[in-house]
Design a protein around this motif. Structure first.
Motif, PDB file in Angstrom:
ATOM      1  N   THR A 114       0.821  -1.116  -0.025  1.00 22.91           N
ATOM      2  CA  THR A 114      -0.083   0.006  -0.004  1.00 22.91           C
ATOM      3  C   THR A 114       0.949   1.242   0.026  1.00 22.91           C
ATOM      4  O   THR A 114       1.753   1.105   0.871  1.00 22.91           O
ATOM      5  CB  THR A 114      -0.864   0.058   1.119  1.00 22.91           C
ATOM      6  OG1 THR A 114      -1.558  -1.134   1.180  1.00 22.91           O
ATOM      7  CG2 THR A 114      -1.686   1.235   1.237  1.00 22.91           C
ATOM      8  N   VAL A 167      -6.682  -7.906   0.879  1.00 21.41           N
ATOM      9  CA  VAL A 167      -7.013  -9.151   1.479  1.00 21.41           C
ATOM     10  C   VAL A 167      -7.143  -8.699   2.989  1.00 21.41           C
ATOM     11  O   VAL A 167      -6.548  -7.905   3.873  1.00 21.41           O
ATOM     12  CB  VAL A 167      -6.216 -10.023   1.657  1.00 21.41           C
ATOM     13  CG1 VAL A 167      -6.380 -10.880   0.160  1.00 21.41           C
ATOM     14  CG2 VAL A 167      -4.913 -10.174   1.809  1.00 21.41           C
ATOM     15  N   PRO A 204      -7.062  -9.603   6.843  1.00 22.62           N
ATOM     16  CA  PRO A 204      -6.512 -10.475   7.668  1.00 22.62           C
ATOM     17  C   PRO A 204      -7.436 -11.339   8.492  1.00 22.62           C
ATOM     18  O   PRO A 204      -8.566 -11.017   8.903  1.00 22.62           O
ATOM     19  CB  PRO A 204      -5.914  -9.503   8.904  1.00 22.62           C
ATOM     20  CG  PRO A 204      -5.709  -8.345   8.291  1.00 22.62           C
ATOM     21  CD  PRO A 204      -6.653  -8.043   7.308  1.00 22.62           C
ATOM     22  N   LYS A 207      -6.533   1.961  -3.618  1.00 25.75           N
ATOM     23  CA  LYS A 207      -6.332   1.358  -2.333  1.00 25.75           C
ATOM     24  C   LYS A 207      -6.637   2.235  -1.175  1.00 25.75           C
ATOM     25  O   LYS A 207      -7.215   1.912  -0.083  1.00 25.75           O
ATOM     26  CB  LYS A 207      -4.712   0.762  -2.361  1.00 25.75           C
ATOM     27  CG  LYS A 207      -4.353   0.100  -0.824  1.00 25.75           C
ATOM     28  CD  LYS A 207      -5.444  -1.015  -0.491  1.00 25.75           C
ATOM     29  CE  LYS A 207      -4.983  -1.407   0.961  1.00 25.75           C
ATOM     30  NZ  LYS A 207      -4.491  -2.504   1.329  1.00 25.75           N
ATOM     31  N   ASN A 253      -9.645   2.049   2.341  1.00 27.55           N
ATOM     32  CA  ASN A 253      -9.262   2.314   3.602  1.00 27.55           C
ATOM     33  C   ASN A 253      -9.842   3.363   4.117  1.00 27.55           C
ATOM     34  O   ASN A 253     -10.403   3.545   5.337  1.00 27.55           O
ATOM     35  CB  ASN A 253      -7.756   1.780   3.763  1.00 27.55           C
ATOM     36  CG  ASN A 253      -7.783   0.249   3.730  1.00 27.55           C
ATOM     37  OD1 ASN A 253      -8.554  -0.482   3.488  1.00 27.55           O
ATOM     38  ND2 ASN A 253      -6.185  -0.086   3.919  1.00 27.55           N
ATOM     39  N   ILE A 312     -16.196   4.332   9.862  1.00 20.98           N
ATOM     40  CA  ILE A 312     -16.258   4.069  11.581  1.00 20.98           C
ATOM     41  C   ILE A 312     -16.153   5.307  12.342  1.00 20.98           C
ATOM     42  O   ILE A 312     -16.681   5.262  13.550  1.00 20.98           O
ATOM     43  CB  ILE A 312     -14.928   3.089  11.635  1.00 20.98           C
ATOM     44  CG1 ILE A 312     -14.975   1.693  10.950  1.00 20.98           C
ATOM     45  CG2 ILE A 312     -14.968   2.775  13.321  1.00 20.98           C
ATOM     46  CD1 ILE A 312     -13.987   1.141  10.866  1.00 20.98           C
ATOM     47  N   GLN A 360     -19.695  -0.110  12.778  1.00 25.63           N
ATOM     48  CA  GLN A 360     -20.063  -0.346  13.970  1.00 25.63           C
ATOM     49  C   GLN A 360     -18.870   0.433  15.130  1.00 25.63           C
ATOM     50  O   GLN A 360     -17.923   0.592  14.516  1.00 25.63           O
ATOM     51  CB  GLN A 360     -19.757  -1.659  14.803  1.00 25.63           C
ATOM     52  CG  GLN A 360     -20.843  -2.871  14.066  1.00 25.63           C
ATOM     53  CD  GLN A 360     -21.898  -2.277  14.367  1.00 25.63           C
ATOM     54  OE1 GLN A 360     -22.598  -2.242  15.570  1.00 25.63           O
ATOM     55  NE2 GLN A 360     -22.925  -2.292  13.262  1.00 25.63           N
ATOM     56  N   GLY A 371     -16.334   1.429  18.398  1.00 21.62           N
ATOM     57  CA  GLY A 371     -15.542   0.558  19.080  1.00 21.62           C
ATOM     58  C   GLY A 371     -14.774   1.581  19.812  1.00 21.62           C
ATOM     59  O   GLY A 371     -15.098   2.653  20.156  1.00 21.62           O
ATOM     60  N   VAL A 388      -9.823   2.852  16.205  1.00 20.10           N
ATOM     61  CA  VAL A 388      -9.491   1.969  15.026  1.00 20.10           C
ATOM     62  C   VAL A 388      -7.882   1.633  15.028  1.00 20.10           C
ATOM     63  O   VAL A 388      -7.089   2.326  15.238  1.00 20.10           O
ATOM     64  CB  VAL A 388      -9.736   2.698  13.727  1.00 20.10           C
ATOM     65  CG1 VAL A 388      -9.209   2.170  12.290  1.00 20.10           C
ATOM     66  CG2 VAL A 388     -11.282   2.568  13.359  1.00 20.10           C
ATOM     67  N   ILE A 437      -5.912   0.468   8.090  1.00 19.07           N
ATOM     68  CA  ILE A 437      -7.004   1.544   8.155  1.00 19.07           C
ATOM     69  C   ILE A 437      -6.248   2.701   9.118  1.00 19.07           C
ATOM     70  O   ILE A 437      -7.000   3.982   8.759  1.00 19.07           O
ATOM     71  CB  ILE A 437      -8.342   0.885   8.458  1.00 19.07           C
ATOM     72  CG1 ILE A 437      -8.813  -0.112   7.612  1.00 19.07           C
ATOM     73  CG2 ILE A 437      -9.460   2.142   8.963  1.00 19.07           C
ATOM     74  CD1 ILE A 437     -10.325  -0.545   7.454  1.00 19.07           C
ATOM     75  N   ASP A 468      -3.299   4.069   6.473  1.00 19.66           N
ATOM     76  CA  ASP A 468      -3.282   4.451   5.155  1.00 19.66           C
ATOM     77  C   ASP A 468      -4.148   5.712   4.829  1.00 19.66           C
ATOM     78  O   ASP A 468      -3.441   6.419   3.847  1.00 19.66           O
ATOM     79  CB  ASP A 468      -4.013   3.631   4.246  1.00 19.66           C
ATOM     80  CG  ASP A 468      -3.434   2.211   4.309  1.00 19.66           C
ATOM     81  OD1 ASP A 468      -2.127   2.035   4.897  1.00 19.66           O
ATOM     82  OD2 ASP A 468      -3.954   0.892   3.859  1.00 19.66           O
ATOM     83  N   PHE A 506      -6.132  -6.070  17.927  1.00 14.76           N
ATOM     84  CA  PHE A 506      -6.899  -4.851  17.234  1.00 14.76           C
ATOM     85  C   PHE A 506      -8.097  -5.117  16.710  1.00 14.76           C
ATOM     86  O   PHE A 506      -8.877  -4.278  16.287  1.00 14.76           O
ATOM     87  CB  PHE A 506      -5.901  -4.173  16.200  1.00 14.76           C
ATOM     88  CG  PHE A 506      -5.903  -4.564  14.737  1.00 14.76           C
ATOM     89  CD1 PHE A 506      -6.764  -4.237  13.968  1.00 14.76           C
ATOM     90  CD2 PHE A 506      -5.253  -5.707  14.522  1.00 14.76           C
ATOM     91  CE1 PHE A 506      -6.966  -4.718  12.748  1.00 14.76           C
ATOM     92  CE2 PHE A 506      -5.074  -6.180  13.293  1.00 14.76           C
ATOM     93  CZ  PHE A 506      -5.994  -5.751  12.453  1.00 14.76           C
ATOM     94  N   LYS A 507      -8.550  -6.181  16.642  1.00 12.80           N
ATOM     95  CA  LYS A 507      -9.916  -6.732  16.254  1.00 12.80           C
ATOM     96  C   LYS A 507     -10.405  -8.195  16.639  1.00 12.80           C
ATOM     97  O   LYS A 507      -9.323  -8.988  17.194  1.00 12.80           O
ATOM     98  CB  LYS A 507      -9.999  -6.471  14.806  1.00 12.80           C
ATOM     99  CG  LYS A 507      -9.295  -7.244  13.850  1.00 12.80           C
ATOM    100  CD  LYS A 507      -9.663  -6.921  12.430  1.00 12.80           C
ATOM    101  CE  LYS A 507      -9.322  -7.803  11.199  1.00 12.80           C
ATOM    102  NZ  LYS A 507      -9.872  -7.833   9.865  1.00 12.80           N
ATOM    103  N   ARG A 510     -18.113  -2.373  22.560  1.00 10.83           N
ATOM    104  CA  ARG A 510     -18.467  -3.243  21.280  1.00 10.83           C
ATOM    105  C   ARG A 510     -19.981  -3.525  21.428  1.00 10.83           C
ATOM    106  O   ARG A 510     -20.355  -4.052  20.428  1.00 10.83           O
ATOM    107  CB  ARG A 510     -17.466  -4.540  21.223  1.00 10.83           C
ATOM    108  CG  ARG A 510     -15.978  -3.927  21.096  1.00 10.83           C
ATOM    109  CD  ARG A 510     -15.698  -3.664  19.628  1.00 10.83           C
ATOM    110  NE  ARG A 510     -14.188  -3.765  19.546  1.00 10.83           N
ATOM    111  CZ  ARG A 510     -13.883  -3.445  18.696  1.00 10.83           C
ATOM    112  NH1 ARG A 510     -14.458  -3.253  17.378  1.00 10.83           N
ATOM    113  NH2 ARG A 510     -12.277  -3.235  18.540  1.00 10.83           N
TER     114      ARG A 510
END
Ligand code: SAJ
Length: 424
Positions: free
Chosen positions: A124, A165, A167, A216, A220, A227, A261, A263, A266, A271, A274, A335-336, A421
Motif C-alpha cells: 500500500t 485481503v 487479515p 487502495k 481504507n 467507522i 460499528q 468501538g 481503529v 486503516i 493509509d 486490534f480486532k 463493542r
C-alpha cells in the motif's frame, strides 16, 4: 506471457500467503526476506505469522518443491514487492510515508533483473510510489529500458497492484477478490493481469498506476470515515442516553444506509495508517479524511474517561473503599476480534494507559495470547475469563472475541460495565 519463476519480495502477512498460493498453482516461487528466521522457518515448511489455513498451504508448497525462501534475490520472470510502508519516524505527527523499504527492495532486485521481466508493487503506497520505484530501478540498471522513458517498448514492465485481503481471511480473499491492476503502460497492465490470472478467480480490472494507488487508499479511507461516523454517533448517543447499537441497526434498515460499528478506536496497520498517505500529500484538501482519523484516534481517551467514571460510581456506592481497592478487568487486547495481532491496537493502548493511571488491580483477558506484552508486564495480570468475571468490580469490554460474546449478560451480576463493542 510465460512466468516460469516468480519472486516475492517480503514474506510477511501479504507476501507469504501470495507466494504460497502462487506455488500451489505449481509455479516455481522464490520468496525473499531480509529476516533469516522467517526464511529458515518457511524452508522447514512452517510459518512465522498467524493466519488461518496459511500453515497448510505453505507446508504443501515447500514440501512439493514449488516454494523456496532465501535472503538474497535471484533472477525471475516476475517480481512482486510486498514490503511495509510505515511512517517516517523523524517526522513525529506529520505521518509522512516512509518508502525506504520499497527503495531497498528495488535496489536489491535491480542486479538480477533481466530483459522482459515484470515488477509489481503490491505494498500500500502513496500516489506516485510506483513511478518512484521505476526511477530507482532505472537508476540502478542504465543498461535496461523502463516504461517511464520507453513506454510500450521498454525492456521491463512495471505495475502497481495493491493487496486488499482481510487479515483472518487472507487465503480465501487472495483468490476470490477482484484485483485493481495499474500498469505504467497498457502492456505493463496486460503482463500483470496474466500473472494474477494464475491464481485469482475474481476479476482483474486495469487502470493507471496512480489510480490503482489511490484506489487502495480510498478503500481504507472510506472504511475509516464510516467507522469515525459510528464512533462519533456513539459519543453523541451516550450524551443523549440512546443505545447506539440499536440506533445503527434501525438506521441500517434504510435501503441506502450502511453504517459500520463503533468501538474503542481503529487499529491495525492498514486503516489507521493509509488515510494519512492521502492527508500528507494533500493536507489542505483532505479535510474529512483527516477529521475521521482524528475522531478514531480520539476514541481511546473517551473510553478511558468512561472507565474513570465507572470507578467513580463504584466508589460512591462503596464509600469505605478507595480506587486502590477497585479491580478493573479488560476484555481483549487485539486490534480486532478473533486474531492475535496487537499492532496499533486501541484496546492495548487503553489498557496500557489504565496501567499507568489506575492505582488498583488491573486484569487482562486475551484468549489469543499466552503472555502479556512487555508494556503490561508487572502492571497487569493475564487471567482467564472466569477469573476476570469473578474478581472484577468494573468490566471493560474492548474486543468482541467469540468467547466473550458467549457470556450472557446475566453472568455479569451487578458489576459496572463499559462496553465499547455493544456485546452486552
Ligand atoms: N472496526 C470498527 N468497526 C467496524 C469495523 C472495524 O471499529 O465496524 C475496527 C476494527 O476493530 C479494527 C479496525 O477497525 O480495529 C480495522 O479493522 P478492519 O477489519 O476494518 O480492517 P483491517 O485493517 O483488518 O483490513 C483492512 C481491509 N480494508 C477494507 O475492508 C476496506 C482489508 O481489505 C485490507 O486489505 C487491509 O485493511 C489492508 O491491508 O489494507
Amino acid at each position: 506471457m510465460n512466468f516460469d519463476t516468480i519472486s516475492v519480495i517480503g514474506l510477511g502477512y501479504i507476501g507469504l500467503p501470495t507466494a504460497a498460493v502462487i506455488a500451489s498453482r505449481r509455479k516455481k516461487v522464490i520468496g525473499v526476506d531480509v529476516n533469516p528466521h522467517a526464511v529458515e522457518t518457511i524452508n522447514r515448511g512452517d510459518i512465522h505469522i498467524v493466519e488461518p489455513e496459511l500453515d497448510i498451504v505453505v507446508h504443501a508448497a515447500v514440501k512439493e518443491g514449488y516454494l523456496r525462501a532465501t535472503t538474497s534475490p535471484e533472477p525471475a520472470d516476475a517480481f512482486l514487492i510486498a514490503v511495509p510502508t510505515p511512517f517516517k519516524a523523524e517526522n513525529g505527527n506529520d505521518h509522512v510515508p516512509d518508502l525506504s523499504y520499497i527503495e531497498a527492495a528495488s535496489k536489491a532486485i535491480a542486479p538480477v533483473l533481466k530483459k522482459g521481466a515484470l515488477v509489481i508493487l503490491e505494498s500500500t503506497s502513496p500516489v506516485g510510489a510506483t513511478e518512484q520505484m521505476a526511477a530507482w530501478l532505472a537508476e540502478a540498471r542504465p543498461d535496461l529500458t523502463f516504461p517511464q522513458a520507453h513506454g510500450e517498448e521498454s525492456d521491463i514492465r512495471i505495475a502497481h497492484c495493491p493487496e486488499r485481503v482481510l487479515p483472518g481471511h487472507v487465503v480465501r480473499e487472495l483468490v476470490e477478490n477482484d484485483r485493481v491492476i495499474g500498469g505504467m503502460t497498457a502492456k505493463c497492465s496486460a503482463a500483470a493481469t496474466a500473472l494474477y490470472q494464475i491464481f485469482v478467480e475474481g476479476e482483474c480490472i486495469t487502470t493507471t498506476a496512480r489510480t490503482a494507488e489511490m484506489a487502495k487508499l480510498t478503500e481504507n479511507s472510506f472504511r475509516d470515515v464510516n467507522i469515525a461516523f459510528a464512533n462519533e454517533l456513539s459519543i453523541i448517543c451516550d450524551k443523549l442516553d440512546i443505545n447506539v447499537w440499536e440506533l445503527i441497526r434501525l438506521a441500517n434498515r434504510h435501503p441506502r444506509v450502511n453504517i459500520l460499528q463503533p468501538g474503542p478506536g481503529v487499529g491495525g496497520h492498514c486503516i489507521a495508517v493509509d488515510p494519512w498517505f492521502i492527508v500528507s500529500e494533500t493536507p489542505d484538501e483532505a479535510r474529512l479524511i483527516r477529521t475521521a482519523r482524528e475522531v478514531n484516534d480520539g476514541k481511546p481517551q473517551w473510553v478511558i474517561d468512561k472507565v474513570n467514571e465507572a470507578v467513580g460510581k463504584f466508589l460512591s456506592a462503596n464509600p469505605d473503599k478507595t480506587a486502590k481497592d477497585v479491580t478493573i478487568a479488560c476484555f481483549g487486547l487485539a486490534f480486532k476480534p478473533d486474531i492475535d495481532d496487537l499492532r496499533e491496537s486501541p484496546a492495548l493502548k487503553i489498557v496500557e494507559q489504565l496501567a499507568i493511571s489506575h492505582p488498583g488491580r488491573l486484569l487482562a483477558v486475551e484468549p489469543n495470547t499466552e503472555r502479556l506484552p512487555i508494556s503490561l508486564k508487572e502492571k497487569a495480570t493475564l487471567v482467564i475469563l472466569d477469573e476476570a468475571l469473578s474478581k472484577a468490580d468494573v468490566i471493560l469490554m474492548l474486543v468482541d472475541h467469540k468467547g466473550f460474546k458467549a457470556v450472557p449478560s446475566s453472568q455479569l451480576g451487578n458489576k459496572l460495565l463499559v462496553d465499547t463493542r455493544g456485546v452486552w
